[in-house]
Motif scaffolding. Sequence first.
Motif, mmCIF file in Angstrom:
data_model
loop_
_atom_site.group_PDB
_atom_site.id
_atom_site.type_symbol
_atom_site.label_atom_id
_atom_site.label_comp_id
_atom_site.label_asym_id
_atom_site.label_seq_id
_atom_site.Cartn_x
_atom_site.Cartn_y
_atom_site.Cartn_z
ATOM 1 N N ARG A 172 0.714 -1.150 0.064
ATOM 2 C CA ARG A 172 -0.316 -0.109 -0.091
ATOM 3 C C ARG A 172 0.855 1.274 -0.039
ATOM 4 O O ARG A 172 0.685 2.220 -0.728
ATOM 5 N N ALA A 173 1.913 1.066 0.777
ATOM 6 C CA ALA A 173 2.784 2.578 0.738
ATOM 7 C C ALA A 173 3.476 2.520 -0.413
ATOM 8 O O ALA A 173 3.756 3.833 -0.744
ATOM 9 N N ALA A 174 3.840 1.651 -1.130
ATOM 10 C CA ALA A 174 4.949 1.602 -2.521
ATOM 11 C C ALA A 174 3.916 2.165 -3.535
ATOM 12 O O ALA A 174 4.288 2.961 -4.503
ATOM 13 N N GLU A 175 2.360 1.881 -3.485
ATOM 14 C CA GLU A 175 1.433 2.170 -4.427
ATOM 15 C C GLU A 175 0.679 3.439 -3.911
ATOM 16 O O GLU A 175 -0.229 4.072 -4.637
ATOM 17 N N SER A 176 1.321 4.207 -2.813
ATOM 18 C CA SER A 176 0.741 5.459 -2.538
ATOM 19 C C SER A 176 0.780 6.708 -3.344
ATOM 20 O O SER A 176 2.001 6.767 -4.367
ATOM 21 N N ARG A 177 0.166 7.674 -3.022
ATOM 22 C CA ARG A 177 0.290 9.162 -3.909
ATOM 23 C C ARG A 177 1.628 9.581 -3.740
ATOM 24 O O ARG A 177 2.406 9.926 -4.675
ATOM 25 N N ALA A 178 2.142 9.483 -2.259
ATOM 26 C CA ALA A 178 3.363 10.202 -2.049
ATOM 27 C C ALA A 178 4.672 9.444 -2.668
ATOM 28 O O ALA A 178 5.490 10.068 -2.957
ATOM 29 N N ALA A 179 4.239 8.049 -2.616
ATOM 30 C CA ALA A 179 5.562 7.286 -3.497
ATOM 31 C C ALA A 179 5.622 7.725 -4.873
ATOM 32 O O ALA A 179 6.579 7.965 -5.403
ATOM 33 N N ALA A 180 4.365 8.036 -5.591
ATOM 34 C CA ALA A 180 4.398 8.334 -6.874
ATOM 35 C C ALA A 180 5.021 9.567 -6.948
ATOM 36 O O ALA A 180 5.681 9.842 -8.078
ATOM 37 N N GLU A 181 4.688 10.397 -6.374
ATOM 38 C CA GLU A 181 5.083 11.839 -6.566
ATOM 39 C C GLU A 181 6.644 12.014 -6.269
ATOM 40 O O GLU A 181 7.352 12.557 -6.966
ATOM 41 N N LEU A 182 7.018 11.167 -5.175
ATOM 42 C CA LEU A 182 8.606 11.102 -5.116
ATOM 43 C C LEU A 182 9.196 10.603 -6.410
ATOM 44 O O LEU A 182 10.412 10.998 -6.891
ATOM 45 N N ALA A 183 8.679 9.487 -6.823
ATOM 46 C CA ALA A 183 9.365 8.764 -7.847
ATOM 47 C C ALA A 183 9.263 9.423 -9.180
ATOM 48 O O ALA A 183 10.172 9.370 -9.992
ATOM 49 N N GLN A 184 8.426 10.186 -9.464
ATOM 50 C CA GLN A 184 8.013 10.868 -10.710
ATOM 51 C C GLN A 184 8.825 12.336 -10.428
ATOM 52 O O GLN A 184 8.756 13.172 -11.531
ATOM 53 N N GLY A 185 9.334 12.898 -9.404
ATOM 54 C CA GLY A 185 10.037 14.071 -9.503
ATOM 55 C C GLY A 185 9.226 15.248 -9.183
ATOM 56 O O GLY A 185 9.464 16.445 -9.304
ATOM 57 N N VAL A 186 7.638 14.943 -8.831
ATOM 58 C CA VAL A 186 6.809 16.064 -8.482
ATOM 59 C C VAL A 186 7.271 16.903 -7.279
ATOM 60 O O VAL A 186 7.120 18.145 -7.244
ATOM 61 N N ARG A 187 7.632 16.209 -6.239
ATOM 62 C CA ARG A 187 8.409 16.765 -5.113
ATOM 63 C C ARG A 187 9.716 17.092 -5.548
ATOM 64 O O ARG A 187 10.554 16.279 -6.004
ATOM 65 N N ARG A 188 10.291 18.122 -4.786
ATOM 66 C CA ARG A 188 11.563 18.694 -4.995
ATOM 67 C C ARG A 188 12.551 17.975 -3.669
ATOM 68 O O ARG A 188 12.120 17.957 -2.804
ATOM 69 N N GLY A 189 13.776 18.271 -3.953
ATOM 70 C CA GLY A 189 14.591 17.752 -2.749
ATOM 71 C C GLY A 189 14.565 16.530 -2.773
ATOM 72 O O GLY A 189 14.593 16.148 -1.371
ATOM 73 N N VAL A 190 14.739 15.494 -3.713
ATOM 74 C CA VAL A 190 14.270 13.998 -3.852
ATOM 75 C C VAL A 190 15.665 13.475 -4.353
ATOM 76 O O VAL A 190 16.343 13.764 -5.159
ATOM 77 N N HIS A 191 15.941 12.236 -3.625
ATOM 78 C CA HIS A 191 17.028 11.472 -4.313
ATOM 79 C C HIS A 191 16.079 10.127 -4.622
ATOM 80 O O HIS A 191 15.338 9.888 -4.331
ATOM 81 N N SER A 192 17.037 9.593 -5.719
ATOM 82 C CA SER A 192 16.176 8.606 -6.489
ATOM 83 C C SER A 192 16.085 7.260 -5.533
ATOM 84 O O SER A 192 15.061 6.297 -6.024
ATOM 85 N N ASP A 193 16.752 7.248 -4.407
ATOM 86 C CA ASP A 193 16.645 5.825 -3.482
ATOM 87 C C ASP A 193 15.611 6.427 -2.325
ATOM 88 O O ASP A 193 15.200 5.270 -1.547
ATOM 89 N N ASP A 194 15.004 7.360 -2.252
ATOM 90 C CA ASP A 194 14.090 7.985 -1.004
ATOM 91 C C ASP A 194 13.097 6.839 -0.946
ATOM 92 O O ASP A 194 12.728 6.534 0.119
ATOM 93 N N VAL A 195 12.299 6.523 -1.981
ATOM 94 C CA VAL A 195 10.990 5.497 -1.968
ATOM 95 C C VAL A 195 11.409 4.351 -1.034
ATOM 96 O O VAL A 195 10.926 3.923 -0.297
#
Length: 236
Positions: A172-195
Motif C-alpha cells: 500500500r505504501a509503495a502504491e501511495s500518492r506520496a511514493a508516486a510523487e517522489l518517484a516522478q519528481g513531482v516533489r523537490r529535494g528528492v533522491h532517487s533512492d528515497d522511496v
Amino acid sequence: MDARFLGIADLTETPSVAVVVDVMRAYTVAAWAFARGAEKIVLAESLDGALALKARHPEWVALKDGPPAAGFDMVNSPGMLRSVDLAGRTVVQKTTAGTVGALAVKDAELVLCAGFVVAEATARLLRARESDRVTFVVTGEDGKADEDLACAQYIAGRASGAGTDAAPFLRRAAESRAAAELAQGVRRGVHSDDVALCLELDRFPFAMVAASEDSLMVLRPYPVSPPAEEDHVRSP
C-alpha cells in the motif's frame, strides 16, 4: 489495544500515548540522522523558527522539505542524508506534516515518531509499556496518506501481539500518492533512492521518543530490547 487513527486536524484532545507517523519522509529521515550519529533532533514549529534556532546555534544542522534554501544545511531526503556524518550533532527539522503532527501532541505522556524503518522497535516499546489506548497520528494528506495509515495499522497490529504480515502494508505504501510523487519528481529535494529507503522494514533497532526539553520538542532514539527481554524495558 485500543488503537485510533486520526489526522492532525482530528485531534480534539491530548492523547495519553501518541505515535506520529510520517513514512515519506520525515521520520525515515530522522531515523537515518540517528543512524548517522545525531544526538538529538529538535522539531521546529516553522521555517523561521528553524532558522532562528540555527542562528543561535550555528553548529546545529538544519533541514527542511523541498529544494535547498538559504540558511538550511540539507533537505528532508534519506537518500541524501545517509552519507552525511552527523556524529554528536543536533539536527533541526521542519517538515510539512511530520513535525507538525508531533508538535500537535506534545503534551501527551508518551510521543513516539515512526515510519516503517523503526516499526518493530516502536511496536515493542508499546508492548513493553502495556499501552492500552494509543492514538496514531496519520500526518500526510490531512490524515488520508495511505503510506502513513498503512504503517500505523501495521505497528498497531504488531503492538497488539498479532503475527501481522508486513507485505500488504508495504505494498500500500509503495502504491501511495506520496511514493508516486517522489518517484516522478513531482516533489523537490528528492533522491532517487528515497522511496526504497522509506520502505525498508525495521532497518533500525530503536524507537524514537519526542519530549519537551527547555521549551523545545526534542526527538531522541530509544533502544528497544529484543522480544525475550521486553518485560525489562523501562519506560522512557
